[in-house]
Design a protein around this motif. Structure first.
Motif, PDB file in Angstrom:
ATOM      1  N   ALA A 223    -145.296   1.469 -62.963  1.00 49.30           N
ATOM      2  CA  ALA A 223    -144.500   3.052 -63.169  1.00 49.30           C
ATOM      3  C   ALA A 223    -143.243   3.730 -62.393  1.00 49.30           C
ATOM      4  N   THR A 224    -143.743   3.939 -61.388  1.00 49.04           N
ATOM      5  CA  THR A 224    -142.730   4.459 -60.551  1.00 49.04           C
ATOM      6  C   THR A 224    -142.130   3.837 -60.315  1.00 49.04           C
ATOM      7  N   ARG A 225    -141.734   2.337 -59.613  1.00 47.52           N
ATOM      8  CA  ARG A 225    -140.860   1.228 -60.281  1.00 47.52           C
ATOM      9  C   ARG A 225    -139.877   0.845 -61.582  1.00 47.52           C
TER      10      ARG A 225
ATOM     11  N   HIS B 205    -141.403  -4.750 -54.401  1.00 45.46           N
ATOM     12  CA  HIS B 205    -141.874  -6.227 -52.883  1.00 45.46           C
ATOM     13  C   HIS B 205    -141.475  -5.777 -51.631  1.00 45.46           C
ATOM     14  N   LYS B 206    -141.446  -3.972 -52.383  1.00 51.70           N
ATOM     15  CA  LYS B 206    -142.473  -3.668 -50.891  1.00 51.70           C
ATOM     16  C   LYS B 206    -143.655  -2.463 -50.689  1.00 51.70           C
TER      17      LYS B 206
ATOM     18  N   THR C 267    -153.920   4.093 -56.407  1.00 44.94           N
ATOM     19  CA  THR C 267    -154.059   2.366 -56.499  1.00 44.94           C
ATOM     20  C   THR C 267    -152.604   1.934 -55.415  1.00 44.94           C
ATOM     21  N   SER C 268    -152.005   0.860 -55.054  1.00 46.01           N
ATOM     22  CA  SER C 268    -151.433   0.561 -54.061  1.00 46.01           C
ATOM     23  C   SER C 268    -151.009  -1.039 -55.109  1.00 46.01           C
ATOM     24  N   SER C 269    -149.694  -1.471 -54.683  1.00 38.88           N
ATOM     25  CA  SER C 269    -149.368  -2.389 -54.424  1.00 38.88           C
ATOM     26  C   SER C 269    -150.104  -3.831 -54.380  1.00 38.88           C
ATOM     27  N   TYR C 270    -149.608  -5.407 -54.394  1.00 39.06           N
ATOM     28  CA  TYR C 270    -149.868  -5.978 -54.059  1.00 39.06           C
ATOM     29  C   TYR C 270    -149.220  -6.330 -52.333  1.00 39.06           C
ATOM     30  N   GLU C 271    -147.990  -6.050 -52.097  1.00 33.33           N
ATOM     31  CA  GLU C 271    -147.531  -6.250 -51.031  1.00 33.33           C
ATOM     32  C   GLU C 271    -148.542  -5.456 -50.238  1.00 33.33           C
ATOM     33  N   ALA C 272    -148.865  -4.019 -50.355  1.00 38.95           N
ATOM     34  CA  ALA C 272    -150.216  -3.563 -49.881  1.00 38.95           C
ATOM     35  C   ALA C 272    -151.125  -3.711 -49.927  1.00 38.95           C
ATOM     36  N   ARG C 273    -151.710  -4.465 -50.643  1.00 39.00           N
ATOM     37  CA  ARG C 273    -153.170  -4.775 -50.626  1.00 39.00           C
ATOM     38  C   ARG C 273    -153.335  -6.314 -49.581  1.00 39.00           C
TER      39      ARG C 273
ATOM     40  N   ILE D 129    -145.533   6.229 -49.613  1.00 43.16           N
ATOM     41  CA  ILE D 129    -146.467   6.711 -50.665  1.00 43.16           C
ATOM     42  C   ILE D 129    -145.804   7.772 -51.785  1.00 43.16           C
ATOM     43  N   LYS D 130    -146.161   7.727 -52.734  1.00 43.69           N
ATOM     44  CA  LYS D 130    -145.554   8.906 -53.443  1.00 43.69           C
ATOM     45  C   LYS D 130    -147.032   8.758 -54.149  1.00 43.69           C
TER      46      LYS D 130
END
Length: 423
Positions: free
Chosen positions: A14-16, A24-25, A86-92, A114-115
């Motif tokens: 949603a933020t993206r 991709h970040k 939650t976190s993006s797959y890039e962060a995981r 961080i948002k």
């Protein structure tokens, strides 16, 4: 067949939409318990009934903070506080997980972005997706803010399911700009499992003849409904995969009704109909804060939580008959107290009741308190309990006053009228 739709990394996705440069970040959404409701000048709180749950509060600010980076999670002393929702797959890929503290996450990935959460945006997108799915599928159930079930039996032929869910996923991405993963199977429970193995942005159909091959190697803890305690119990008898579980029917059924139902779900013998309308069965409010010993301040906070919860109960139009208050102390100690009371609900009576429950629950008076929770359940519409006639006329008069107060709060905000004890 049943299908299960899950939004991939919903809060990040949603933020993206608002910030395409984050694609991709490594991005994560932070969260902190909203202790600002305890401020004497608190305002702009709103209430949400439809999609509250884990990381989705019933009460939150009606407007969004402008601080959308790490600064939003620093306290007065400059310490980074809060957890990740939650976190993006890039962060995981760095080992970052949901519920990890922000401080731990930044140690694993110093470049992590961080948002702050934007609950208004999440609700809007969730509603939009629900409406979109309802226009494509005869029966759709919203299980949470980012999770849906659908029944396409008799609507889409089984042979056409893979193409249908592929197209549905692509349509959602095009129309609502949200990436989703979709699983399909003959029961909702297996469909949900299929979604897990379709992520990210994938689709997976499990036909009846494929169930054993798909299910048997999966770890028991990956099946919805098997928590930490059940996992430990299963591992203790050498049941580590769903295939192992299916072979041990006698053992599982000897553990009681819940285990019997669990076995049936894993084995594809049990399913539940799609519920297009869900009625809330309970409502609660809780807050975690820095440790406080001062019981006068703690009681002030109980009054504030009671006021917010009373507002929500009147807005729902229900009468609870079971009330529960729990306390979490430092030193990892907990205490709780509950009571059943079939009487007409009024704000003043509820406030007095919460204070009574707190006084009875506060058994560790030498310890500091870090969390307060109040929950109301067993509404009269569901429990069929009859209200007591003792003091009923007085309660009716008090109820009229509460209704007038409620109208003012509806117009000017939850914080427009407060208890004197809150100030």
């Amino acid at each position: 067949m049943k299908i299960h739709i899950d939004i991939d990394c919903f809060f990040v996705s949603a933020t993206r939409i608002l910030h395409p440069e984050l694609e991709h970040k490594a991005v994560a959404i932070g969260g902190r318990s909203d202790t600002k409701i305890f401020n004497k000048d608190a305002k702009n709180q709103t209430v949400n009934f439809e999609n509250s749950g884990s990381f989705v509060p019933t009460f939150y600010k009606a407007y969004e903070t402008k601080d959308d980076d790490i600064a939003a999670f620093k306290d007065e002393d400059g310490r980074v506080r809060g957890i990740l929702t939650t976190s993006s797959y890039e962060a995981r890929a760095y080992g970052i997980k949901t519920a990890m503290t922000i401080r731990e996450a930044l140690q694993l990935c110093p470049s992590l972005i961080i948002k702050a959460p934007n609950m208004t945006l999440y609700q809007e997108l969730s509603h939009k997706l629900h409406e979109f799915l309802a226009s494509r599928i005869p029966l759709i159930e919203q299980a949470s803010i980012d999770e849906f079930y659908g029944d396409v039996s008799g609507w889409i032929h089984d042979d056409e399911i893979p193409q249908f869910i592929d197209n549905l996923r692509d349509e959602i991405k095009k129309e609502i700009h949200l990436p989703v993963s979709i699983g399909a199977a003959r029961t909702r429970y297996i469909a949900k499992l299929a979604t897990t193995y379709a992520k990210p942005f994938g689709c997976k159909t499990i036909y009846a003849f494929e169930e054993d091959t798909f299910i048997n190697p999966i770890k028991v803890e990956d099946f919805a409904g098997i928590g930490r305690s059940m996992k430990q119990k299963l591992h203790a008898v050498q049941i580590k995969t769903l295939g192992d579980l299916k072979k041990r029917r006698g053992t599982i059924e000897s553990w009681g009704p819940y285990a019997i139902e669990l076995y049936k779900r894993v084995n594809g013998e049990s399913d539940a109909a799609i519920q297009t309308q869900r009625r809330r069965k309970s409502i609660g409010i809780s807050r975690t804060f820095d440790a406080i010993f001062d019981r006068i301040e703690i009681k002030r906070r109980v009054h504030i939580l009671a006021r917010h919860l009373s507002y929500a109960i009147y807005k729902l139009g229900v009468i609870p008959t079971v009330y529960h208050l729990s306390i979490a102390y430092d030193m990892n100690q907990k205490s709780h107290k509950n009571i059943s009371l079939a009487e007409l609900f009024t704000e003043k009576k509820f406030d007095d009741l919460c204070m009574r429950l707190f006084n009875e629950a506060d058994t560790q008076k030498r310890l500091q308190i870090i969390r307060l929770s109040i929950t109301c359940s067993s509404f009269t519409r569901d429990s069929k309990k009859e209200l007591s006639l003792i003091g009923f006329e007085d309660d009716k008069q008090m109820n009229k006053l509460t209704i007038q107060t409620q109208r003012l709060r509806e117009k000017y905000g939850i914080d427009a009228i407060k208890f004197a004890s809150e100030l």
